[in-house]
Design a protein around this motif. Structure first.
Motif, short mmCIF file in Angstrom:
data_model
loop_
_atom_site.label_atom_id
_atom_site.label_comp_id
_atom_site.label_asym_id
_atom_site.label_seq_id
_atom_site.Cartn_x
_atom_site.Cartn_y
_atom_site.Cartn_z
N GLU A 1 35.01 0.08 -25.07
CA GLU A 1 34.64 -0.12 -23.62
C GLU A 1 35.31 0.92 -22.57
N THR A 2 36.11 1.03 -21.85
CA THR A 2 36.25 1.74 -21.00
C THR A 2 36.96 2.83 -21.55
N SER A 3 37.47 2.75 -22.67
CA SER A 3 38.35 3.93 -23.04
C SER A 3 37.33 5.03 -23.46
N SER A 4 36.06 4.69 -24.07
CA SER A 4 35.24 5.70 -24.78
C SER A 4 34.02 5.99 -23.70
N ARG A 5 34.28 5.58 -22.58
CA ARG A 5 33.03 5.94 -21.39
C ARG A 5 33.74 6.58 -20.15
N ASN A 6 34.45 7.75 -20.33
CA ASN A 6 34.84 8.37 -19.21
C ASN A 6 34.77 9.73 -19.42
N SER A 7 35.46 10.76 -18.77
CA SER A 7 35.20 12.31 -18.97
C SER A 7 35.93 13.01 -19.77
N GLN A 8 36.89 12.19 -20.14
CA GLN A 8 37.73 12.80 -21.54
C GLN A 8 38.94 13.90 -21.02
N VAL A 9 39.23 13.59 -19.52
CA VAL A 9 39.73 14.34 -19.02
C VAL A 9 41.44 14.15 -19.03
N ILE A 10 42.21 15.29 -19.15
CA ILE A 10 43.57 15.20 -19.16
C ILE A 10 43.99 15.43 -17.85
N HIS A 11 44.43 14.49 -17.01
CA HIS A 11 44.70 14.68 -15.33
C HIS A 11 46.18 15.30 -15.37
N ALA A 12 46.17 16.10 -14.26
CA ALA A 12 47.65 16.51 -13.95
C ALA A 12 48.52 15.77 -13.09
N GLY A 13 48.06 14.66 -12.48
CA GLY A 13 48.90 13.85 -11.63
C GLY A 13 48.83 14.04 -10.07
N ILE A 14 47.70 14.54 -9.58
CA ILE A 14 47.70 15.07 -8.25
C ILE A 14 47.39 14.08 -7.21
#
Length: 478
Positions: free
Chosen positions: A99-112
């Motif tokens: 579900e949500t885990s496989s349907r995103n941008s696969q981005v490692i976010h920095a924490g901005i």
């Protein structure tokens, strides 16, 4: 080898659901108690745990049940198994992370983006470091490609980029730099903007391989996965040491490559009426059910109990709302982006951004489409992407990538759903929604942790969240 201690069969003539039976062996033990019971049951019509004379009887017992095998549930199951805990991981779909885990941008976010005193800020910054290290140690494909948050209007440089830079520095992300439009041209020649915030620690990851590594390590340390298994009822009782109960039933579903829904079970899939339900007693429960987490929480925190006496205090789980995000891909024209490219954030999301995958392919999205509050069943949400949104995406993308001169090259790709703790039609004004991780100190039930509103940056934060949940459970365990 399957750990027989995980399920300790009691002397009750009760059937075990097929889905769980496939994964577990059970030994037989007898438990007795003479204490009076105090049961908090669900508001559903499902029967309570069967009673033989006085003692509660379950089909089997689990030390820890983790509900939901998305990235958060997988990370938690792994962290608990590594500490020698016996874990059963319950997943309603036919495979993990559907579900949500496989349907995103696969981005490692920095924490901005996140308020500095928030769980999102804390776990994103910690989780980023853990995730990079995890991928490096296991040769999981990832790229520390960096990100540009671009201002397409001059006023956004001071009003948005400067504010975001200050927020990032407050969160401990001190490598974020404000750069000019000329510097942007050196990094991304085809991007048009008035300036940008450059985040060198942002990146991308092969999330599906990451999921499989989490599952493999959890299973290597004794955790068990039961798929196609729905938690249909749950309750809390104070009488004996094992206070948490889950009722499960098998879902009949098979993968369907032609199905345009969410690659989980579709709207025609139902609980298997021919299979019996099973009650499982648990020392501890982690509710990491994602889009369904508030429903699971409400089962346990129903105010009704057998003595008409609410002994759990006044805490009740908040409702989750849903926001749909559509992604578009390109059929022909392919930009040679080397970085992630984001506009300034918008209410409810981060704007229609450009992300690259590890093969260099570019996709755009997601947008934010709020789901009607009358829809409470996730299975009623349409996952088919709407191609009519191409014009909206076209105009948004051209704000920072004017070389996109043909709308017909945009192709509706897929849809993701995010769990939200607010909704514009309810709260009227959208503020900042943090993760909600409710442990025993919040709701009063020992051995129980709920995770609600786990959206972006959930993937980045997953390993840090898992460590936090383990600490909550260990404290609860005394």
């Amino acid at each position: 080898m399957i750990h027989t201690l995980l399920l300790r069969k009691k002397l009750c003539p009760l059937p075990i659901s097929q889905a769980l039976q496939r994964f577990f062996h059970a030994t037989t033990t007898t438990t007795t108690t003479t204490n009076s019971s105090s049961v908090v049951s669900t508001s559903s019509s499902s029967p309570p745990p069967p009673q033989s004379s006085d003692p509660f009887c379950s089909d089997f017992h689990a030390e820890i049940a983790v509900i939901g095998a998305g990235v958060i549930g997988l990370a938690i199951a792994r962290a608990l198994a590594l500490r020698g805990k016996e874990v059963v991981l319950i997943e309603r779909n036919y495979h993990i992370a559907q579900e949500t885990s496989s349907r995103n941008s696969q981005v490692i976010h920095a924490g901005i983006y996140y308020r500095n005193d928030s769980l999102k800020a804390k776990f994103c910054v910690q989780g980023k470091q853990l995730l990079y290290r995890y991928c490096q140690d296991r040769n999981i494909s990832h790229s520390n490609c960096g990100k540009l948050i671009v201002a397409t209007h001059r006023s956004q440089v001071k009003s948005d980029l400067c504010r975001l830079q200050q927020q990032a520095h407050t969160n401990g992300v001190t490598d974020v730099q404000l750069i000019s439009k000329h510097d942007v041209q050196l990094l991304e020649p085809s991007i048009k903007c008035e300036g940008a915030l450059y985040s060198p620690s942002s990146g991308i990851v092969d999330s599906h391989t990451f999921f499989l590594h989490l599952l493999g390590e959890a299973e290597d340390h004794g955790a068990m996965l039961a798929v196609n298994t729905e938690v249909v009822s749950a309750m809390y009782q104070q009488r004996e040491q094992k206070k948490l109960w889950l009722q499960t039933q098998e879902i009949q579903t098979q993968p369907n490559n032609n199905h345009s829904n969410n690659n989980s079970h579709n709207k025609n899939d139902t609980l298997d009426s021919s299979s019996t339900t099973s009650w499982m007693s648990c020392d501890m429960v982690v509710n990491a059910a994602g889009l369904w987490a508030d429903q699971i929480a409400r089962m346990i925190h129903s105010k009704h109990d057998n003595n008409n006496n609410n002994r759990m205090g006044g805490w009740q789980p908040p409702r989750q709302y849903f926001a749909k995000g559509t992604y578009f891909s390109l059929t022909k024209k392919r930009p040679d982006f080397r970085h992630l490219v984001y506009p300034v954030p918008e209410p409810g999301g981060l704007g229609i951004h450009a992300t690259i995958d590890l093969a260099g392919q570019v996709k755009f999205g997601p947008d934010v489409e709020w789901i009607d509050t009358n829809i409470v069943n996730v299975d009623d949400i349409e996952y088919t992407p709407n191609p009519d949104k191409a014009e909206q995406f076209y105009h948004a993308i051209r704000q920072y990538w004017p070389e996109l001169d043909d709308m017909t090259v945009l192709q509706a790709d897929y849809v993701g759903i995010r769990p939200k703790l607010s909704h514009p039609s309810v709260t009227k004004q959208l503020g900042f929604d943090d993760f909600l991780i409710a442990g025993p100190n919040t709701h009063g039930i020992p051995g129980l942790v709920h995770l609600l509103g786990i959206e972006s940056p959930g993937l980045t934060s997953s390993l840090a969240i898992a460590e936090h949940v383990v600490e909550l459970l260990l404290q609860s365990d005394g």
